[in-house]
Write a protein that holds these residues in place. Structure first.
Motif, PDB file in Angstrom:
ATOM      1  N   GLN A   1       0.820  -1.201  -0.032  1.00 43.54           N
ATOM      2  CA  GLN A   1       0.219   0.026  -0.103  1.00 43.54           C
ATOM      3  C   GLN A   1       0.861   1.281   0.027  1.00 43.54           C
ATOM      4  O   GLN A   1       0.361   2.527  -0.687  1.00 43.54           O
ATOM      5  N   ASP A   2       2.109   1.163   0.379  1.00 39.70           N
ATOM      6  CA  ASP A   2       2.934   2.333   0.745  1.00 39.70           C
ATOM      7  C   ASP A   2       3.662   2.682  -0.545  1.00 39.70           C
ATOM      8  O   ASP A   2       4.498   3.684  -0.724  1.00 39.70           O
ATOM      9  N   ALA A   3       3.709   1.783  -1.472  1.00 37.95           N
ATOM     10  CA  ALA A   3       4.426   1.806  -2.688  1.00 37.95           C
ATOM     11  C   ALA A   3       4.038   2.829  -3.660  1.00 37.95           C
ATOM     12  O   ALA A   3       2.966   3.254  -3.607  1.00 37.95           O
ATOM     13  N   ALA A   4       4.970   3.686  -4.237  1.00 36.20           N
ATOM     14  CA  ALA A   4       4.588   4.857  -5.098  1.00 36.20           C
ATOM     15  C   ALA A   4       3.414   4.390  -6.161  1.00 36.20           C
ATOM     16  O   ALA A   4       2.663   5.006  -6.347  1.00 36.20           O
ATOM     17  N   LEU A   5       3.732   3.356  -6.839  1.00 33.23           N
ATOM     18  CA  LEU A   5       2.878   2.878  -7.963  1.00 33.23           C
ATOM     19  C   LEU A   5       1.389   2.627  -7.363  1.00 33.23           C
ATOM     20  O   LEU A   5       0.450   2.794  -8.034  1.00 33.23           O
ATOM     21  N   SER A   6       1.404   2.060  -6.150  1.00 32.00           N
ATOM     22  CA  SER A   6      -0.007   1.866  -5.650  1.00 32.00           C
ATOM     23  C   SER A   6      -0.676   3.237  -5.299  1.00 32.00           C
ATOM     24  O   SER A   6      -1.901   3.179  -5.507  1.00 32.00           O
ATOM     25  N   ARG A   7       0.042   3.806  -4.847  1.00 31.81           N
ATOM     26  CA  ARG A   7      -0.543   5.396  -4.516  1.00 31.81           C
ATOM     27  C   ARG A   7      -0.910   5.796  -5.523  1.00 31.81           C
ATOM     28  O   ARG A   7      -1.964   6.659  -5.793  1.00 31.81           O
ATOM     29  N   VAL A   8      -0.328   5.777  -6.824  1.00 34.20           N
ATOM     30  CA  VAL A   8      -0.735   6.248  -8.055  1.00 34.20           C
ATOM     31  C   VAL A   8      -2.072   5.666  -8.728  1.00 34.20           C
ATOM     32  O   VAL A   8      -3.222   6.378  -9.233  1.00 34.20           O
ATOM     33  N   VAL A   9      -2.222   4.405  -8.280  1.00 33.96           N
ATOM     34  CA  VAL A   9      -3.193   3.869  -8.922  1.00 33.96           C
ATOM     35  C   VAL A   9      -4.488   3.990  -7.973  1.00 33.96           C
ATOM     36  O   VAL A   9      -5.730   4.477  -8.423  1.00 33.96           O
ATOM     37  N   TYR A  10      -4.207   4.321  -6.701  1.00 33.70           N
ATOM     38  CA  TYR A  10      -5.460   4.779  -5.842  1.00 33.70           C
ATOM     39  C   TYR A  10      -5.857   6.285  -5.977  1.00 33.70           C
ATOM     40  O   TYR A  10      -6.987   6.538  -5.929  1.00 33.70           O
ATOM     41  N   THR A  11      -4.890   7.023  -6.373  1.00 33.28           N
ATOM     42  CA  THR A  11      -5.099   8.185  -6.986  1.00 33.28           C
ATOM     43  C   THR A  11      -5.790   8.575  -7.975  1.00 33.28           C
ATOM     44  O   THR A  11      -7.041   9.318  -8.157  1.00 33.28           O
ATOM     45  N   LEU A  12      -5.599   7.586  -8.881  1.00 26.21           N
ATOM     46  CA  LEU A  12      -6.294   7.572 -10.242  1.00 26.21           C
ATOM     47  C   LEU A  12      -7.666   7.175  -9.912  1.00 26.21           C
ATOM     48  O   LEU A  12      -8.724   7.560 -10.824  1.00 26.21           O
ATOM     49  N   VAL A  13      -7.935   5.927  -9.139  1.00 25.38           N
ATOM     50  CA  VAL A  13      -9.241   5.488  -8.958  1.00 25.38           C
ATOM     51  C   VAL A  13     -10.096   6.691  -8.188  1.00 25.38           C
ATOM     52  O   VAL A  13     -11.313   6.904  -8.756  1.00 25.38           O
ATOM     53  N   GLY A  14      -9.539   7.184  -7.452  1.00 20.69           N
ATOM     54  CA  GLY A  14     -10.175   8.478  -6.550  1.00 20.69           C
ATOM     55  C   GLY A  14     -10.397   9.514  -7.633  1.00 20.69           C
ATOM     56  O   GLY A  14     -11.688  10.189  -7.707  1.00 20.69           O
ATOM     57  N   ILE A  15      -9.708   9.875  -8.564  1.00 24.45           N
ATOM     58  CA  ILE A  15     -10.107  10.935  -9.494  1.00 24.45           C
ATOM     59  C   ILE A  15     -10.946  10.444 -10.533  1.00 24.45           C
ATOM     60  O   ILE A  15     -11.945  11.192 -10.906  1.00 24.45           O
ATOM     61  N   GLY A  16     -11.124   9.270 -10.943  1.00 30.27           N
ATOM     62  CA  GLY A  16     -12.048   8.658 -11.701  1.00 30.27           C
ATOM     63  C   GLY A  16     -13.343   8.792 -11.112  1.00 30.27           C
ATOM     64  O   GLY A  16     -14.473   9.069 -11.740  1.00 30.27           O
ATOM     65  N   GLY A  17     -13.368   8.438  -9.944  1.00 31.22           N
ATOM     66  CA  GLY A  17     -14.941   8.592  -9.114  1.00 31.22           C
ATOM     67  C   GLY A  17     -15.302   9.919  -9.043  1.00 31.22           C
ATOM     68  O   GLY A  17     -16.347  10.375  -9.236  1.00 31.22           O
ATOM     69  N   VAL A  18     -14.380  10.914  -8.777  1.00 28.32           N
ATOM     70  CA  VAL A  18     -14.761  12.250  -8.668  1.00 28.32           C
ATOM     71  C   VAL A  18     -15.360  12.983 -10.198  1.00 28.32           C
ATOM     72  O   VAL A  18     -16.244  13.852 -10.193  1.00 28.32           O
ATOM     73  N   LEU A  19     -14.606  12.506 -11.261  1.00 31.29           N
ATOM     74  CA  LEU A  19     -14.979  12.788 -12.757  1.00 31.29           C
ATOM     75  C   LEU A  19     -16.297  12.214 -12.955  1.00 31.29           C
ATOM     76  O   LEU A  19     -17.194  12.595 -13.685  1.00 31.29           O
ATOM     77  N   CYS A  20     -16.701  11.153 -12.395  1.00 28.45           N
ATOM     78  CA  CYS A  20     -17.979  10.387 -12.551  1.00 28.45           C
ATOM     79  C   CYS A  20     -18.995  11.051 -11.596  1.00 28.45           C
ATOM     80  O   CYS A  20     -20.389  10.766 -11.971  1.00 28.45           O
ATOM     81  N   LEU A  21     -18.714  11.919 -10.620  1.00 27.11           N
ATOM     82  CA  LEU A  21     -19.863  12.353  -9.895  1.00 27.11           C
ATOM     83  C   LEU A  21     -21.022  13.234 -10.837  1.00 27.11           C
ATOM     84  O   LEU A  21     -22.120  13.002 -10.349  1.00 27.11           O
ATOM     85  N   PRO A  22     -20.597  14.016 -11.643  1.00 26.21           N
ATOM     86  CA  PRO A  22     -21.704  14.744 -12.634  1.00 26.21           C
ATOM     87  C   PRO A  22     -22.773  13.689 -12.958  1.00 26.21           C
ATOM     88  O   PRO A  22     -23.860  14.013 -13.161  1.00 26.21           O
ATOM     89  N   SER A  23     -22.384  12.903 -13.323  1.00 29.85           N
ATOM     90  CA  SER A  23     -23.233  11.741 -14.189  1.00 29.85           C
ATOM     91  C   SER A  23     -24.141  11.160 -13.202  1.00 29.85           C
ATOM     92  O   SER A  23     -25.160  10.841 -13.586  1.00 29.85           O
TER      93      SER A  23
END
Length: 90
Positions: free
Chosen positions: A37-59
């Motif tokens: 969980q603390d690896a940089a690549l894992s944090r990037v994936v978690y961040t991208l998933v969160g951004i994807g969720g925020v971008l889908c909020l308007p729908s």
């Protein structure tokens, strides 16, 4: 913009599958694939998933296509007159 929506949806699905695995088996697939969980690549994936969720909020709040329901409500009751009837009497 349609491409961004599809990528966001794919990221949300990855996140949902990861949460399913965490909930059922206590297994974090993203952490297992990318070094914990603390690896940089894992944090990037978690961040991208969160951004994807925020971008889908308007729908979530967008009107559904083909929805013919009439949202015009009439608040008149049998005990009171609606505004049009009241204005006609004045």
């Amino acid at each position: 913009m349609e491409t961004v929506k599809r990528i966001s949806l794919a990221l949300i699905i990855v996140g949902a599958i990861n949460w399913l695995l965490i909930g059922l088996f206590q297994f974090d697939l993203v952490a297992a694939l990318f070094g914990g969980q603390d690896a940089a690549l894992s944090r990037v994936v978690y961040t991208l998933v969160g951004i994807g969720g925020v971008l889908c909020l308007p729908s979530l709040f967008a009107p559904i296509e083909g929805d013919d329901y009439n949202y015009n409500t009439n608040y008149a009751t049998e005990f009171s007159e609606d505004n049009e009837t009241f204005r006609d009497k004045e």
